[in-house]
Design a protein around this motif. Structure first.
Motif, short mmCIF file in Angstrom:
data_model
loop_
_atom_site.label_atom_id
_atom_site.label_comp_id
_atom_site.label_asym_id
_atom_site.label_seq_id
_atom_site.Cartn_x
_atom_site.Cartn_y
_atom_site.Cartn_z
N PHE A 136 -15.59 -33.27 17.71
CA PHE A 136 -15.38 -32.09 16.87
C PHE A 136 -15.94 -32.39 15.48
CE2 PHE A 136 -12.09 -32.01 20.09
CZ PHE A 136 -12.19 -30.71 20.57
N PRO A 137 -17.09 -31.81 15.14
CA PRO A 137 -17.71 -32.12 13.84
C PRO A 137 -16.84 -31.65 12.69
CG PRO A 137 -18.79 -30.25 14.89
CD PRO A 137 -17.84 -30.81 15.91
N PRO A 138 -17.04 -32.20 11.49
CA PRO A 138 -16.23 -31.79 10.34
C PRO A 138 -16.47 -30.34 9.97
CG PRO A 138 -18.04 -33.21 9.66
CD PRO A 138 -18.02 -33.25 11.15
N ARG A 139 -15.44 -29.71 9.48
CA ARG A 139 -15.51 -28.31 9.06
C ARG A 139 -15.14 -28.21 7.58
NH1 ARG A 139 -15.43 -24.66 13.38
NH2 ARG A 139 -16.49 -25.65 15.13
N TYR A 140 -15.71 -27.19 6.93
CA TYR A 140 -15.45 -26.94 5.53
C TYR A 140 -14.96 -25.50 5.37
CZ TYR A 140 -18.23 -31.17 4.88
OH TYR A 140 -18.71 -32.46 4.96
N THR A 141 -14.04 -25.30 4.46
CA THR A 141 -13.42 -23.99 4.25
C THR A 141 -13.59 -23.56 2.80
OG1 THR A 141 -11.78 -24.41 5.98
CG2 THR A 141 -11.31 -22.64 4.42
N ALA A 142 -14.10 -22.35 2.61
CA ALA A 142 -14.25 -21.74 1.28
C ALA A 142 -13.46 -20.44 1.26
CB ALA A 142 -15.71 -21.49 0.95
N SER A 143 -12.95 -20.08 0.08
CA SER A 143 -12.11 -18.90 -0.06
C SER A 143 -12.64 -18.01 -1.18
CB SER A 143 -10.66 -19.29 -0.34
OG SER A 143 -10.12 -20.08 0.71
N ALA A 144 -12.73 -16.71 -0.89
CA ALA A 144 -13.11 -15.70 -1.88
C ALA A 144 -11.92 -14.78 -2.13
CB ALA A 144 -14.31 -14.89 -1.39
N SER A 145 -11.72 -14.38 -3.38
CA SER A 145 -10.58 -13.55 -3.77
C SER A 145 -11.03 -12.12 -4.01
CB SER A 145 -9.91 -14.11 -5.02
OG SER A 145 -9.42 -15.44 -4.79
N VAL A 146 -10.24 -11.18 -3.49
CA VAL A 146 -10.51 -9.75 -3.67
C VAL A 146 -9.30 -9.13 -4.37
CG1 VAL A 146 -11.00 -7.55 -2.53
CG2 VAL A 146 -11.98 -9.67 -1.63
N LEU A 147 -9.53 -8.46 -5.48
CA LEU A 147 -8.47 -7.83 -6.26
C LEU A 147 -8.28 -6.38 -5.81
CD1 LEU A 147 -6.44 -7.80 -8.62
CD2 LEU A 147 -8.34 -7.16 -10.11
N LEU A 148 -7.03 -6.00 -5.58
CA LEU A 148 -6.68 -4.64 -5.20
C LEU A 148 -5.99 -3.99 -6.39
CD1 LEU A 148 -6.93 -6.25 -2.47
CD2 LEU A 148 -5.37 -4.58 -1.50
N PRO A 149 -6.70 -3.17 -7.17
CA PRO A 149 -6.08 -2.56 -8.36
C PRO A 149 -5.06 -1.51 -7.97
CG PRO A 149 -8.27 -1.68 -8.03
CD PRO A 149 -8.11 -2.76 -7.01
N GLY A 150 -4.12 -1.27 -8.88
CA GLY A 150 -3.11 -0.26 -8.65
C GLY A 150 -1.83 -0.87 -8.09
N GLN A 151 -0.92 0.02 -7.68
CA GLN A 151 0.36 -0.38 -7.12
C GLN A 151 0.27 -0.38 -5.60
OE1 GLN A 151 2.91 -1.44 -8.92
NE2 GLN A 151 1.80 -1.04 -10.84
N TRP A 152 0.65 -1.51 -5.00
CA TRP A 152 0.58 -1.68 -3.55
C TRP A 152 1.91 -2.21 -3.05
CZ3 TRP A 152 -3.95 -0.74 -0.63
CH2 TRP A 152 -5.08 -0.43 -1.39
N GLU A 153 2.36 -1.63 -1.95
CA GLU A 153 3.56 -2.14 -1.30
C GLU A 153 3.21 -3.31 -0.39
OE1 GLU A 153 5.51 1.00 0.73
OE2 GLU A 153 5.82 2.23 -1.08
N GLU A 154 4.26 -4.04 0.01
CA GLU A 154 4.03 -5.24 0.81
C GLU A 154 3.39 -4.89 2.15
OE1 GLU A 154 3.89 -9.22 1.59
OE2 GLU A 154 4.47 -8.21 -0.28
N ARG A 155 3.84 -3.84 2.79
CA ARG A 155 3.27 -3.47 4.10
C ARG A 155 1.82 -3.02 3.96
NH1 ARG A 155 3.30 2.03 4.67
NH2 ARG A 155 4.50 3.22 3.13
N GLU A 156 1.48 -2.42 2.82
CA GLU A 156 0.10 -2.01 2.61
C GLU A 156 -0.80 -3.23 2.41
OE1 GLU A 156 0.76 2.35 0.47
OE2 GLU A 156 0.66 0.54 -0.75
N LEU A 157 -0.30 -4.24 1.73
CA LEU A 157 -1.08 -5.47 1.58
C LEU A 157 -1.29 -6.15 2.93
CD1 LEU A 157 0.51 -6.95 -1.67
CD2 LEU A 157 -1.69 -5.80 -1.44
N VAL A 158 -0.27 -6.13 3.77
CA VAL A 158 -0.42 -6.70 5.11
C VAL A 158 -1.48 -5.94 5.90
CG1 VAL A 158 0.77 -7.14 7.29
CG2 VAL A 158 1.94 -7.61 5.13
N THR A 159 -1.50 -4.63 5.74
CA THR A 159 -2.53 -3.83 6.42
C THR A 159 -3.92 -4.20 5.94
OG1 THR A 159 -0.95 -2.01 6.66
CG2 THR A 159 -3.28 -1.49 6.90
N GLN A 160 -4.07 -4.41 4.64
CA GLN A 160 -5.37 -4.80 4.10
C GLN A 160 -5.80 -6.17 4.61
OE1 GLN A 160 -7.39 -2.83 2.31
NE2 GLN A 160 -5.87 -1.20 2.53
N VAL A 161 -4.85 -7.07 4.80
CA VAL A 161 -5.18 -8.39 5.37
C VAL A 161 -5.69 -8.23 6.79
CG1 VAL A 161 -4.17 -10.57 6.14
CG2 VAL A 161 -3.63 -9.69 3.88
#
Length: 292
Positions: free
Chosen positions: A40-65
């Motif tokens: 199993f060759p080595p793997r690398y992980t990178a992360s990008a952040s996306v901002l959701l402006p406005g007011q969001w509920e927890e269930r709505e954030l889960v939906t966006q995920v």
């Protein structure tokens, strides 16, 4: 199995008496872990952040995920990347998303090199923002020219048509020409006001403006499990199994039960056996008096 409690003295005795065997097993476990790391060759992980402006509920954030890791987003990112030998299902397994503080979704991509991991996370983030904008505008078809931009373009063409009709009307000051130009101007004003009210009343305008917070940082280290972790884990696993095996063997009841085992322990030949019934009690004479 014996009911004797295993004490630390027993473990120490095993470590002293079997230290060579344990050392060999530890080396074998390390080699097995190294072999797994090669497969199993080595793997690398990178992360990008996306901002959701406005007011969001927890269930709505889960939906966006869920949307960020859906096939509609990841498959289109794969088409843009054009990596050969990587199927859509494998690409979906390499992409993950989670919510962070401040209405931020972190999209992570795993690949064989830091550069590919960075490209994967950035492309998925871009496709996620684009797809979320289409959902907010009421269309999920990337080729369909619908949504606010298309509506604004239609309004622009309508205003131009109204201007053309007003210019084509009788330039004189007759009653009919004045009424025509007045009606056209009222139509233009009504159309603009309706468009403005539509934009103000549309709740999607406050939620379609997802923003990618810059490119993903290029990873500097491998994603776990790394090769040293696999080597150490294999060595530790074999060591623990060896100790547990010795403890299990030490707790086994060693009482001899069969004739060949008894003869081998006594180092003599078996002459015969005697059957003793187990359901009859030995006959004892009945005693009398205080001695009984």
């Amino acid at each position: 199995m014996s009911d004797d409690t295993i004490r630390l003295v027993t473990v120490g005795r095993i470590l002293r008496r079997r230290r060579r065997l344990l050392a060999v097993l530890v080396v074998v476990g390390a080699l097995v872990g190294y072999g797994v790391s090669v497969l199993f060759p080595p793997r690398y992980t990178a992360s990008a952040s996306v901002l959701l402006p406005g007011q969001w509920e927890e269930r709505e954030l889960v939906t966006q995920v869920e949307i960020a890791t859906s096939s509609s987003v990841v498959d289109r990112a794969g088409e843009e990347l054009g990596w050969s030998g990587v199927s859509d299902s494998e690409l979906r397994d390499r992409v993950s998303a989670e919510t962070a503080d401040g209405n931020v979704i972190k999209i992570s991509g795993t690949a064989e090199s830091p550069e590919r991991a960075q490209r994967l996370s950035d492309e998925v983030a871009e496709q996620f923002v684009t797809f979320a904008a289409r959902i907010a505008s009421g269309s999920t078809d990337p080729d369909e020219a619908a949504g606010p931009e298309a509506l604004r373009e239609q309004v622009k063409r309508t205003n131009q048509r109204i201007t053309d009709l007003a210019n084509a009307a009788d330039p004189g000051q007759t009653v009919e020409s004045v009424q025509t130009r007045t009606e056209l101007e009222k139509l233009r004003t009504t159309l603009q006001e309706a468009m403005q009210k539509l934009e103000e009343a549309d709740p999607a305008n406050n939620r379609a403006g997802l923003v990618v917070m810059g490119p993903a940082p290029r990873p500097t280290g491998e994603a776990p499990p790394t090769r040293p972790q696999l080597v150490g884990g294999g060595a530790l696993l074999f060591f623990v199994l060896a100790v547990v095996g010795h403890l299990a063997a030490a707790r086994v009841n060693r009482r001899l039960r069969f004739e060949p085992e008894v003869a081998a322990a006594l180092r003599s030949a078996l002459l015969g056996t005697v059957d003793v019934p187990g359901d009859r009690r030995a006959h004892r004479p009945k005693a009398r008096g205080a001695r009984a």
